[in-house]
Scaffold this motif. Structure first.
Motif, short mmCIF file in Angstrom:
data_model
loop_
_atom_site.label_atom_id
_atom_site.label_comp_id
_atom_site.label_asym_id
_atom_site.label_seq_id
_atom_site.Cartn_x
_atom_site.Cartn_y
_atom_site.Cartn_z
N CYS A 108 0.83 -1.20 0.00
CA CYS A 108 0.00 0.00 0.00
C CYS A 108 0.86 1.25 0.00
O CYS A 108 1.92 1.29 0.64
CB CYS A 108 -0.89 -0.01 1.25
SG CYS A 108 -2.01 1.39 1.38
N VAL A 109 0.38 2.26 -0.71
CA VAL A 109 0.95 3.60 -0.64
C VAL A 109 0.08 4.37 0.37
O VAL A 109 -1.12 4.50 0.17
CB VAL A 109 0.92 4.30 -2.01
CG1 VAL A 109 1.41 5.74 -1.90
CG2 VAL A 109 1.73 3.51 -3.02
N ILE A 110 0.71 4.80 1.44
CA ILE A 110 -0.01 5.59 2.44
C ILE A 110 0.28 7.06 2.15
O ILE A 110 1.38 7.55 2.38
CB ILE A 110 0.40 5.19 3.88
CG1 ILE A 110 0.12 3.71 4.12
CG2 ILE A 110 -0.33 6.07 4.90
CD1 ILE A 110 0.58 3.17 5.47
N GLN A 111 -0.72 7.72 1.58
CA GLN A 111 -0.58 9.12 1.17
C GLN A 111 -0.98 10.00 2.35
O GLN A 111 -2.11 9.92 2.85
CB GLN A 111 -1.50 9.39 -0.02
CG GLN A 111 -1.61 10.84 -0.38
CD GLN A 111 -0.89 11.17 -1.66
OE1 GLN A 111 -0.71 10.31 -2.50
NE2 GLN A 111 -0.48 12.41 -1.80
N ILE A 112 -0.05 10.83 2.80
CA ILE A 112 -0.30 11.71 3.94
C ILE A 112 -0.68 13.09 3.41
O ILE A 112 0.02 13.66 2.57
CB ILE A 112 0.96 11.84 4.84
CG1 ILE A 112 1.61 10.49 5.11
CG2 ILE A 112 0.61 12.57 6.13
CD1 ILE A 112 0.77 9.50 5.84
N VAL A 113 -1.80 13.60 3.89
CA VAL A 113 -2.23 14.97 3.58
C VAL A 113 -2.57 15.68 4.89
O VAL A 113 -2.78 15.04 5.91
CB VAL A 113 -3.46 14.99 2.62
CG1 VAL A 113 -3.12 14.37 1.27
CG2 VAL A 113 -4.67 14.32 3.24
N ASP A 114 -2.60 16.98 4.84
CA ASP A 114 -2.91 17.79 6.01
C ASP A 114 -4.41 18.08 5.99
O ASP A 114 -4.92 18.66 5.02
CB ASP A 114 -2.10 19.08 5.93
CG ASP A 114 -2.19 19.95 7.18
OD1 ASP A 114 -3.26 19.97 7.83
OD2 ASP A 114 -1.20 20.64 7.48
N LEU A 115 -5.12 17.67 7.03
CA LEU A 115 -6.57 17.85 7.09
C LEU A 115 -6.97 19.33 7.00
O LEU A 115 -8.09 19.65 6.61
CB LEU A 115 -7.12 17.23 8.39
CG LEU A 115 -8.62 17.23 8.60
CD1 LEU A 115 -9.35 16.49 7.48
CD2 LEU A 115 -8.98 16.62 9.95
N VAL A 139 -5.28 7.04 2.30
CA VAL A 139 -4.98 8.44 2.61
C VAL A 139 -5.13 8.65 4.11
O VAL A 139 -6.14 8.27 4.70
CB VAL A 139 -5.90 9.40 1.83
CG1 VAL A 139 -5.66 10.85 2.24
CG2 VAL A 139 -5.69 9.23 0.32
N VAL A 140 -4.11 9.25 4.71
CA VAL A 140 -4.16 9.60 6.12
C VAL A 140 -4.13 11.13 6.21
O VAL A 140 -3.18 11.77 5.77
CB VAL A 140 -2.97 8.99 6.91
CG1 VAL A 140 -3.01 9.43 8.37
CG2 VAL A 140 -3.00 7.46 6.83
N ASN A 164 -10.31 11.96 -5.27
CA ASN A 164 -11.19 10.95 -5.85
C ASN A 164 -11.09 9.61 -5.10
O ASN A 164 -10.76 8.57 -5.67
CB ASN A 164 -10.88 10.76 -7.34
CG ASN A 164 -11.93 9.94 -8.05
OD1 ASN A 164 -13.08 9.87 -7.61
ND2 ASN A 164 -11.55 9.29 -9.13
N ILE A 165 -11.34 9.68 -3.79
CA ILE A 165 -11.31 8.48 -2.95
C ILE A 165 -12.62 8.37 -2.17
O ILE A 165 -13.37 9.34 -2.05
CB ILE A 165 -10.13 8.51 -1.95
CG1 ILE A 165 -10.18 9.77 -1.08
CG2 ILE A 165 -8.79 8.39 -2.68
CD1 ILE A 165 -9.21 9.76 0.07
N ASN A 166 -12.87 7.16 -1.64
CA ASN A 166 -14.10 6.95 -0.87
C ASN A 166 -13.79 6.86 0.63
O ASN A 166 -12.63 6.90 1.05
CB ASN A 166 -14.84 5.71 -1.37
CG ASN A 166 -13.98 4.46 -1.26
OD1 ASN A 166 -13.21 4.29 -0.33
ND2 ASN A 166 -14.11 3.58 -2.23
N ASP A 167 -14.84 6.72 1.43
CA ASP A 167 -14.70 6.70 2.89
C ASP A 167 -13.78 5.60 3.40
O ASP A 167 -13.10 5.77 4.41
CB ASP A 167 -16.08 6.53 3.56
CG ASP A 167 -16.93 7.77 3.45
OD1 ASP A 167 -16.37 8.88 3.28
OD2 ASP A 167 -18.17 7.66 3.52
N SER A 168 -13.76 4.46 2.72
CA SER A 168 -12.95 3.34 3.21
C SER A 168 -11.46 3.51 2.91
O SER A 168 -10.64 2.72 3.37
CB SER A 168 -13.44 2.02 2.60
OG SER A 168 -13.22 2.03 1.21
N SER A 169 -11.10 4.57 2.18
CA SER A 169 -9.70 4.79 1.81
C SER A 169 -9.07 5.98 2.51
O SER A 169 -8.00 6.43 2.14
CB SER A 169 -9.59 5.01 0.29
OG SER A 169 -10.03 3.89 -0.40
N ILE A 170 -9.73 6.49 3.57
CA ILE A 170 -9.17 7.65 4.27
C ILE A 170 -9.37 7.52 5.79
O ILE A 170 -10.39 6.99 6.24
CB ILE A 170 -9.78 8.98 3.75
CG1 ILE A 170 -9.02 10.19 4.32
CG2 ILE A 170 -11.26 9.06 4.02
CD1 ILE A 170 -9.30 11.50 3.61
#
Length: 192
Positions: A108-115, A139-140, A164-170
């Motif tokens: 998995c690629v864990i993509q970190i973004v700032d909320l 996505v975290v 373009n992601i859904n609830d189960s991917s963040i």
């Protein structure tokens, strides 16, 4: 609180230096100063396994960490840092391409973004890059503790729409309060 035996295996700049392993591997990617190293330290319940700098752009290599002899976490250099030369940007792109193309054990690629912020063009490019390689992306959204509770839902919605992601991917996450830590570990162990 779970403690993990975690250690740095190697800091690598090119494919020849990547460790040989069949353990499940997870790479953390994101903009400079978004909290990748802090997230790794929080995951393994250590203060300074991964170096956390006060200035962005400290991580320059792929840092491979063995966790409990069961998996490998990879801390990637941050992107989007203005003080990088064109030569450094090309080297970063080549290193990431070599990494994605060669790691058959990458789960998995864990993509970190700032909320607190809308994902940037660099964030979109990185997630699309991972998708080109048909890699699973999680996505975290970090800095959960720094966002007003009244703004969290709308900020999360903006991130999901932009990437373009859904609830189960963040997952929303805070290294300070450890909010989201248990959910993140649950998702990681399922992928192992």
């Amino acid at each position: 609180m779970q403690y993990y035996d975690a250690k740095l295996i190697i800091s690598a700049a090119k494919k020849e230096q990547f460790p040989s392993s069949d353990k499940p591997e997870f790479i953390l990617v994101g903009r400079s100063n978004v909290g990748k190293s802090s997230l790794i330290n929080c995951l393994v319940n250590r203060k300074s396994l991964a170096y956390v700098g006060s200035k962005p752009g400290k991580t320059r290599l792929l840092n491979f960490y063995d966790v409990d002899d069961k998996m490998i976490l990879v801390d990637a250099p941050g992107y989007g840092f203005a003080n990088r030369s064109q030569k450094e940007l090309i080297a970063f792109g080549d290193m990431m391409e070599d990494y994605f193309a060669s790691r058959t054990n990458l789960k998995c690629v864990i993509q970190i973004v700032d909320l607190r912020h809308k994902p940037t063009k660099d964030d979109i490019d990185m997630i699309n890059f991972a998708r080109e390689y048909k890699l699973k992306v999680l996505v975290v959204a970090t800095k959960y503790d720094k966002v007003k509770s009244s703004e969290r839902a709308s900020n999360l919605k903006l991130i999901k729409e932009t990437l373009n992601i859904n609830d189960s991917s963040i997952i929303m996450f805070s290294s300070e309060t450890r909010f989201g830590l248990e959910n993140l570990w649950t998702m990681i162990w399922k992928m192992c």
